[in-house]
Design a protein around this motif. Structure first.
Motif, PDB file in Angstrom:
ATOM      1  N   PHE A  30       4.669   8.523  -4.096  1.00 19.93           N
ATOM      2  CA  PHE A  30       3.805   7.824  -2.878  1.00 19.93           C
ATOM      3  C   PHE A  30       5.102   7.141  -1.900  1.00 19.93           C
ATOM      4  O   PHE A  30       6.077   6.872  -2.441  1.00 19.93           O
ATOM      5  CB  PHE A  30       3.178   6.735  -3.580  1.00 19.93           C
ATOM      6  CG  PHE A  30       2.200   7.302  -4.540  1.00 19.93           C
ATOM      7  CD1 PHE A  30       0.744   7.315  -3.980  1.00 19.93           C
ATOM      8  CD2 PHE A  30       2.419   7.400  -5.786  1.00 19.93           C
ATOM      9  CE1 PHE A  30      -0.159   7.740  -5.058  1.00 19.93           C
ATOM     10  CE2 PHE A  30       1.599   7.889  -6.458  1.00 19.93           C
ATOM     11  CZ  PHE A  30       0.109   8.185  -6.332  1.00 19.93           C
ATOM     12  N   LYS A  31       4.424   6.990  -0.688  1.00 18.05           N
ATOM     13  CA  LYS A  31       5.387   6.326   0.177  1.00 18.05           C
ATOM     14  C   LYS A  31       4.988   5.086   0.865  1.00 18.05           C
ATOM     15  O   LYS A  31       3.440   5.018   1.035  1.00 18.05           O
ATOM     16  CB  LYS A  31       5.509   7.379   1.388  1.00 18.05           C
ATOM     17  CG  LYS A  31       6.537   6.714   2.583  1.00 18.05           C
ATOM     18  CD  LYS A  31       6.998   7.802   3.537  1.00 18.05           C
ATOM     19  CE  LYS A  31       7.522   7.191   4.855  1.00 18.05           C
ATOM     20  NZ  LYS A  31       9.150   6.900   4.380  1.00 18.05           N
ATOM     21  N   ARG A  32       5.492   3.865   0.727  1.00 17.61           N
ATOM     22  CA  ARG A  32       5.014   2.712   1.314  1.00 17.61           C
ATOM     23  C   ARG A  32       4.453   2.979   2.886  1.00 17.61           C
ATOM     24  O   ARG A  32       4.988   3.493   3.431  1.00 17.61           O
ATOM     25  CB  ARG A  32       6.216   1.564   0.990  1.00 17.61           C
ATOM     26  CG  ARG A  32       5.541   0.493   1.397  1.00 17.61           C
ATOM     27  CD  ARG A  32       6.746  -0.760   1.655  1.00 17.61           C
ATOM     28  NE  ARG A  32       7.573  -0.926   0.111  1.00 17.61           N
ATOM     29  CZ  ARG A  32       7.568  -1.564  -0.748  1.00 17.61           C
ATOM     30  NH1 ARG A  32       6.406  -2.458  -0.603  1.00 17.61           N
ATOM     31  NH2 ARG A  32       8.195  -1.782  -1.537  1.00 17.61           N
ATOM     32  N   ARG A  62       0.701  -1.248   0.067  1.00 12.73           N
ATOM     33  CA  ARG A  62      -0.196  -0.077   0.078  1.00 12.73           C
ATOM     34  C   ARG A  62       1.087   1.346   0.041  1.00 12.73           C
ATOM     35  O   ARG A  62       1.665   1.383   0.973  1.00 12.73           O
ATOM     36  CB  ARG A  62      -0.818  -0.127   1.351  1.00 12.73           C
ATOM     37  CG  ARG A  62      -2.039   1.028   1.368  1.00 12.73           C
ATOM     38  CD  ARG A  62      -2.730   0.704   2.625  1.00 12.73           C
ATOM     39  NE  ARG A  62      -3.816   1.614   2.632  1.00 12.73           N
ATOM     40  CZ  ARG A  62      -5.076   1.304   2.203  1.00 12.73           C
ATOM     41  NH1 ARG A  62      -5.527   0.254   1.503  1.00 12.73           N
ATOM     42  NH2 ARG A  62      -6.022   2.433   2.126  1.00 12.73           N
ATOM     43  N   TRP A  63       0.593   2.167  -0.879  1.00 10.17           N
ATOM     44  CA  TRP A  63       1.345   3.452  -0.916  1.00 10.17           C
ATOM     45  C   TRP A  63       0.526   4.546  -0.870  1.00 10.17           C
ATOM     46  O   TRP A  63      -0.535   4.480  -1.658  1.00 10.17           O
ATOM     47  CB  TRP A  63       2.170   3.351  -2.484  1.00 10.17           C
ATOM     48  CG  TRP A  63       2.846   2.148  -2.767  1.00 10.17           C
ATOM     49  CD1 TRP A  63       2.310   0.959  -3.294  1.00 10.17           C
ATOM     50  CD2 TRP A  63       4.284   1.730  -2.573  1.00 10.17           C
ATOM     51  NE1 TRP A  63       3.543  -0.094  -3.410  1.00 10.17           N
ATOM     52  CE2 TRP A  63       4.609   0.592  -3.053  1.00 10.17           C
ATOM     53  CE3 TRP A  63       5.239   2.798  -2.265  1.00 10.17           C
ATOM     54  CZ2 TRP A  63       5.857   0.257  -3.141  1.00 10.17           C
ATOM     55  CZ3 TRP A  63       6.706   2.444  -2.310  1.00 10.17           C
ATOM     56  CH2 TRP A  63       6.862   1.046  -2.623  1.00 10.17           C
ATOM     57  N   GLU A  64       0.891   5.336  -0.168  1.00 15.14           N
ATOM     58  CA  GLU A  64       0.323   6.649   0.199  1.00 15.14           C
ATOM     59  C   GLU A  64       0.895   7.956  -0.601  1.00 15.14           C
ATOM     60  O   GLU A  64       2.159   8.114  -0.366  1.00 15.14           O
ATOM     61  CB  GLU A  64       0.082   7.122   1.657  1.00 15.14           C
ATOM     62  CG  GLU A  64      -0.420   6.067   2.580  1.00 15.14           C
ATOM     63  CD  GLU A  64      -1.986   5.709   2.315  1.00 15.14           C
ATOM     64  OE1 GLU A  64      -2.814   6.729   1.865  1.00 15.14           O
ATOM     65  OE2 GLU A  64      -2.489   4.754   2.551  1.00 15.14           O
ATOM     66  N   MET A  65       0.160   8.667  -1.145  1.00 22.33           N
ATOM     67  CA  MET A  65       0.538   9.750  -1.936  1.00 22.33           C
ATOM     68  C   MET A  65       0.988  10.898  -0.897  1.00 22.33           C
ATOM     69  O   MET A  65       0.575  11.471   0.026  1.00 22.33           O
ATOM     70  CB  MET A  65      -0.676  10.625  -2.838  1.00 22.33           C
ATOM     71  CG  MET A  65      -0.148  11.627  -3.658  1.00 22.33           C
ATOM     72  SD  MET A  65      -1.493  12.553  -4.402  1.00 22.33           S
ATOM     73  CE  MET A  65      -1.484  11.475  -5.884  1.00 22.33           C
ATOM     74  N   LEU A  66       2.321  11.335  -1.410  1.00 25.85           N
ATOM     75  CA  LEU A  66       3.116  12.522  -0.840  1.00 25.85           C
ATOM     76  C   LEU A  66       2.744  13.782  -1.577  1.00 25.85           C
ATOM     77  O   LEU A  66       2.799  14.769  -0.932  1.00 25.85           O
ATOM     78  CB  LEU A  66       4.584  12.016  -0.659  1.00 25.85           C
ATOM     79  CG  LEU A  66       5.218  11.093   0.294  1.00 25.85           C
ATOM     80  CD1 LEU A  66       6.437  10.756   0.366  1.00 25.85           C
ATOM     81  CD2 LEU A  66       4.418  11.354   1.688  1.00 25.85           C
ATOM     82  N   LYS A 118      -2.197   3.833  -3.365  1.00 21.48           N
ATOM     83  CA  LYS A 118      -2.264   2.991  -4.415  1.00 21.48           C
ATOM     84  C   LYS A 118      -1.838   1.641  -3.901  1.00 21.48           C
ATOM     85  O   LYS A 118      -0.914   1.483  -2.702  1.00 21.48           O
ATOM     86  CB  LYS A 118      -1.113   3.258  -5.481  1.00 21.48           C
ATOM     87  CG  LYS A 118      -1.392   4.193  -6.321  1.00 21.48           C
ATOM     88  CD  LYS A 118      -0.578   4.304  -7.470  1.00 21.48           C
ATOM     89  CE  LYS A 118      -0.850   5.351  -8.660  1.00 21.48           C
ATOM     90  NZ  LYS A 118      -1.966   5.126  -9.424  1.00 21.48           N
ATOM     91  N   VAL A 119      -2.706   0.541  -4.354  1.00 24.69           N
ATOM     92  CA  VAL A 119      -2.495  -0.772  -3.777  1.00 24.69           C
ATOM     93  C   VAL A 119      -1.924  -1.789  -5.007  1.00 24.69           C
ATOM     94  O   VAL A 119      -2.647  -1.910  -5.878  1.00 24.69           O
ATOM     95  CB  VAL A 119      -3.564  -1.211  -2.976  1.00 24.69           C
ATOM     96  CG1 VAL A 119      -3.463  -2.840  -2.461  1.00 24.69           C
ATOM     97  CG2 VAL A 119      -4.118  -0.520  -1.870  1.00 24.69           C
TER      98      VAL A 119
END
Length: 134
Positions: free
Chosen positions: A131-133, A8-12, A41-42
């Motif tokens: 994105f950051k994990r 799972r990746w979160e937008m930075l 993003k997954v």
């Protein structure tokens, strides 16, 4: 061995997303909403097979593909066009070419440390998202 995109990746950050949406003829109101979204993003990766989800409070988008196999994609979360999509490896980068109404359309994903980069191109417009994990 290709990079491991699983997780799972979160937008930075997101740069020039509105320009890309304009190039896709996306309406004004949707562009304004899209520019303020925080996306997640997954990725589920099994070798060259990918299940991907882009999640937000406005729209979600899911696309599954196998690297090296062209497929027909309905881009309903963006501009609702049908494109012929081919994703290939360029080293550890995933490189996507989307053939359809718009020229020079596609994206690239790559990992640098614990950051996932996404470069989206349409015509002469380029968007870069990071994105950051999670």
């Amino acid at each position: 061995m290709p990079a491991d995109y699983n997780g799972r990746w979160e937008m930075l950050s997101s740069e020039n997303f509105e320009d890309v949406m304009k190039a896709l003829d996306i309406d004004f109101a949707t562009r304004k909403i899209g520019c303020h979204l925080h996306q997640t993003k997954v990725f589920v990766q099994n070798g060259d097979k990918f299940e991907t989800k882009t999640l937000s409070t406005f729209r979600n988008y899911e696309v599954n593909f196998t690297v090296g196999e062209e497929f027909e994609e309905q881009t309903k979360a963006l501009d609702n066009r049908t494109v012929k999509t081919l994703v290939t490896w360029d080293g550890d980068k995933l490189v996507c070419v989307q053939k359809g109404e718009k020229e020079n359309r596609g994206w690239k994903h790559w990992i640098d440390g614990d950051l996932l980069h996404l470069e989206i191109t349409v015509l002469d417009k380029v968007c870069h998202q990071v994105f950051k994990r999670a």
